[in-house]
Structure formats: structure tokens, C-alpha cells
Design an enzyme around this catalytic site. Sequence first.
Site, PDB file in Angstrom:
ATOM      1  N   SER A  72       0.848  -1.198   0.000  1.00  0.00           N
ATOM      2  CA  SER A  72       0.000   0.000   0.000  1.00  0.00           C
ATOM      3  C   SER A  72       0.880   1.243   0.000  1.00  0.00           C
ATOM      4  CB  SER A  72      -0.891   0.029   1.239  1.00  0.00           C
ATOM      5  OG  SER A  72      -1.603   1.253   1.300  1.00  0.00           O
ATOM      6  N   TYR A 115      -2.030  -0.065  10.157  1.00  0.00           N
ATOM      7  CA  TYR A 115      -2.129  -0.608   8.788  1.00  0.00           C
ATOM      8  C   TYR A 115      -0.902  -0.186   7.968  1.00  0.00           C
ATOM      9  CZ  TYR A 115      -3.854  -0.920   3.952  1.00  0.00           C
ATOM     10  OH  TYR A 115      -3.994  -1.194   2.614  1.00  0.00           O
TER      11      TYR A 115
HETATM   12  P1  NAP Z   1     -11.573  -5.880  -0.033  1.00  0.00           P
HETATM   13  O1  NAP Z   1     -12.379  -5.346  -1.183  1.00  0.00           O
HETATM   14  O2  NAP Z   1     -12.019  -5.580   1.354  1.00  0.00           O
HETATM   15  O3  NAP Z   1     -11.413  -7.460  -0.234  1.00  0.00           O
HETATM   16  C1  NAP Z   1     -10.670  -8.174   0.716  1.00  0.00           C
HETATM   17  C2  NAP Z   1     -10.493  -9.598   0.258  1.00  0.00           C
HETATM   18  O4  NAP Z   1      -9.637 -10.261   1.188  1.00  0.00           O
HETATM   19  C3  NAP Z   1     -11.777 -10.398   0.254  1.00  0.00           C
HETATM   20  O5  NAP Z   1     -11.697 -11.351  -0.789  1.00  0.00           O
HETATM   21  C4  NAP Z   1     -11.779 -11.072   1.617  1.00  0.00           C
HETATM   22  O6  NAP Z   1     -12.552 -12.282   1.669  1.00  0.00           O
HETATM   23  C5  NAP Z   1     -10.314 -11.377   1.781  1.00  0.00           C
HETATM   24  N1  NAP Z   1      -9.871 -11.507   3.160  1.00  0.00           N
HETATM   25  C6  NAP Z   1     -10.009 -10.622   4.184  1.00  0.00           C
HETATM   26  N2  NAP Z   1      -9.455 -11.099   5.303  1.00  0.00           N
HETATM   27  C7  NAP Z   1      -8.955 -12.320   5.002  1.00  0.00           C
HETATM   28  C8  NAP Z   1      -8.286 -13.330   5.725  1.00  0.00           C
HETATM   29  N3  NAP Z   1      -8.003 -13.184   7.038  1.00  0.00           N
HETATM   30  N4  NAP Z   1      -7.920 -14.463   5.085  1.00  0.00           N
HETATM   31  C9  NAP Z   1      -8.212 -14.635   3.780  1.00  0.00           C
HETATM   32  N5  NAP Z   1      -8.846 -13.716   3.022  1.00  0.00           N
HETATM   33  C10 NAP Z   1      -9.212 -12.575   3.638  1.00  0.00           C
HETATM   34  O7  NAP Z   1     -10.060  -5.334  -0.126  1.00  0.00           O
HETATM   35  P2  NAP Z   1      -9.247  -4.632  -1.313  1.00  0.00           P
HETATM   36  O8  NAP Z   1      -9.461  -3.184  -1.246  1.00  0.00           O
HETATM   37  O9  NAP Z   1      -9.455  -5.370  -2.576  1.00  0.00           O
HETATM   38  O10 NAP Z   1      -7.758  -4.877  -0.767  1.00  0.00           O
HETATM   39  C11 NAP Z   1      -6.944  -5.925  -1.248  1.00  0.00           C
HETATM   40  C12 NAP Z   1      -5.521  -5.623  -0.833  1.00  0.00           C
HETATM   41  O11 NAP Z   1      -5.145  -4.346  -1.368  1.00  0.00           O
HETATM   42  C13 NAP Z   1      -5.332  -5.522   0.682  1.00  0.00           C
HETATM   43  O12 NAP Z   1      -4.108  -6.104   1.050  1.00  0.00           O
HETATM   44  C14 NAP Z   1      -5.303  -4.025   0.925  1.00  0.00           C
HETATM   45  O13 NAP Z   1      -4.579  -3.693   2.085  1.00  0.00           O
HETATM   46  C15 NAP Z   1      -4.621  -3.536  -0.327  1.00  0.00           C
HETATM   47  N6  NAP Z   1      -4.870  -2.124  -0.616  1.00  0.00           N
HETATM   48  C16 NAP Z   1      -6.124  -1.676  -0.897  1.00  0.00           C
HETATM   49  C17 NAP Z   1      -6.309  -0.328  -1.134  1.00  0.00           C
HETATM   50  C18 NAP Z   1      -7.645   0.254  -1.436  1.00  0.00           C
HETATM   51  O14 NAP Z   1      -7.783   1.511  -1.445  1.00  0.00           O
HETATM   52  N7  NAP Z   1      -8.672  -0.552  -1.723  1.00  0.00           N
HETATM   53  C19 NAP Z   1      -5.222   0.562  -1.080  1.00  0.00           C
HETATM   54  C20 NAP Z   1      -3.966   0.051  -0.787  1.00  0.00           C
HETATM   55  C21 NAP Z   1      -3.799  -1.296  -0.566  1.00  0.00           C
HETATM   56  P3  NAP Z   1     -14.174 -12.253   1.940  1.00  0.00           P
HETATM   57  O15 NAP Z   1     -14.801 -11.737   0.661  1.00  0.00           O
HETATM   58  O16 NAP Z   1     -14.529 -13.662   2.231  1.00  0.00           O
HETATM   59  O17 NAP Z   1     -14.376 -11.336   3.090  1.00  0.00           O
END
Ligand code: NAP
Length: 249
Positions: A144, A158
Site C-alpha cells: 500500500s 495498517y
Molecule cells: P476488499 O475489497 O475488502 O477485499 C478483501 C479480500 O480479502 C476479500 O476477498 C476477503 O474475503 C479477503 N480476506 C479478508 N481477510 C482475510 C483473511 N483473514 N484471510 C483470507 N482472506 C481474507 O479489499 P481490497 O481493497 O481489494 O484490498 C486488497 C488488498 O489491497 C489488501 O491487502 C489491501 O490492504 C490492499 N490495498 C487496498 C487499497 C484500497 O484503497 N482498496 C489501497 C492500498 C492497498 P471475503 O470476501 O470472504 O471477506
Amino acid sequence: MSSILSGVIVITGGSRGIGRSTALACVRAGARVVFSYQGNEQAAQSTLDACRAIAGNDCVLAQRGDVRNEDDVIALFEFAREQFGEITGVVNNAGIVAPSMPLAEMDAERLSRVTEINVLGALLVARQAARDLADNGSLVNVGSMAAKLGSPNEYVDYAASKGALDSLTVGLSKELGPRGIRVNCVRPGLIATDIHASGGRPERVAELGPLCPLGRPGEAEEVANAILWLLSDAASYTTGSLIDVAGGR
Ligand code: NAP
């Protein structure tokens, strides 16, 4: 992009958001995908259906599992190998945020949960990738921009957890380079996914998006495109890199 990726890709957290977009991009590009999810069966089924609509019934499988749980992580990789064969790419994507507040107000349970999922979980997945990836494979850690920006008064826990992924990327790329395995980190900025609502701030993307230099939040597909490139042979001399997909943040 089409037919730029072959082989078997394991994605953690592939049911929603960036993981889901990455699964779709990978099957569209020609790979087979095994993704994990924590518990949202409906979202997992939706992603399975969407992948199959693109590349047929045999392109994708899903397995429920928690990245904090060593047995679940080992089982995910075993499942992928048994069903599809040698693993050629891993996307270390599952991660969470918790509600915004200054560090001084965070309780130990929350610090433990964020650290266990984002750091312990990512280390367990990276360790399994180091054990199971085919030579010349590719590991992409999803970090991130928070690692650089620090997320003051939102979630420095985080940000610190994602800083760990930067270090993991640099160190593991050096360990695995002799096997031809590339290890890189994509660092998304503000991306429109469910993660903001799950951290208690559904309005965060609409509020902060216009403040990005590009004047808008990013889409999950835009992060998936960078991940797809790092998984592919087009990135054959890129390892140990931190690639920001953050609209200039
Ligand atoms: P998201 O939409 O909240 O999706 C999270 C995904 O991770 C879901 O498939 C969820 O499964 C799964 N998950 C959560 N906890 C878990 C666990 N303990 N074990 C296995 N799977 C788990 O998140 P996202 O925004 O796509 O983020 C994905 C990655 O990108 C993360 O590492 C996040 O920190 C990073 N990121 C995101 C952003 C942003 O702005 N969105 C920015 C920087 C970095 P379920 O569907 O079953 O809950």
C-alpha cells in the site's frame, strides 16, 4: 490484454476488490486461478461465475481459508497443485483495515488483528510461495502507499503492516533470485473497493479521490493490470521492486 499469461496463479482474498479483478485479469490472459476468501460465499461464487463466463468452467477454483491460519495456507497451495498442477504465480493480496483513529486510541485486540492478517498472514503466504512456486515463477505482494504516507490519524497500524510487505519484498527477492523467481510489490493508493466501508468509512473514496493528483480514485482493474504485468514474462527482469499504482499520491 490477452494470452500473455499461462500457468497456475494462486490469489489470496480473490473474492472481492483487487483480488477479484486480478482473478478476472488472469483468466482473461490465459492462466488458471485458485483464489481464497475468508467467508463471503456469495462474493466468492460471483467471482467464480464471472471468471467462468470469460474463460470456461475449468479456469478457476476457490477455497475458503484464513491467511492467519498456517494449515489453511498450506491447504490452499496443496489444493491448487492437486487440481491444476505446478504453481507459477502467487498474488499475496488478502488484507484489512480497521476504523480510523490515532494510534493512541487503538486497543491491543485491533492491533493484533491487523498485524496477524496483514503481516503474519502475508508472511505465511510468502513462505508457502517460496516453498511451492515453480522455478522462474512470480510472487506479487499487494502492499500500500500507506507504507510511504504513514496514514496519520487514520491507521498507522495498517501503514506499518504494509511497510513490512515492502521489506519482505526486498529480502525475499534476493533469496529467490537464484531460482529465477521474481518477487515484487504493488502499492495501491486510494482504490474504490469495499475495504473502506469495512473500515467504517464508506465515504472515504468519494471524499479523498478528488484530492489525488489524477483527480479521482483508482479502480481495482487498474491495480490488477500492474499485478498481471508483474506475473507475466513481460516483467522478466523486474524483481525486488515496489510499484506504486496510486494516481500520484
Ligand atoms: P476488499 O475489497 O475488502 O477485499 C478483501 C479480500 O480479502 C476479500 O476477498 C476477503 O474475503 C479477503 N480476506 C479478508 N481477510 C482475510 C483473511 N483473514 N484471510 C483470507 N482472506 C481474507 O479489499 P481490497 O481493497 O481489494 O484490498 C486488497 C488488498 O489491497 C489488501 O491487502 C489491501 O490492504 C490492499 N490495498 C487496498 C487499497 C484500497 O484503497 N482498496 C489501497 C492500498 C492497498 P471475503 O470476501 O470472504 O471477506
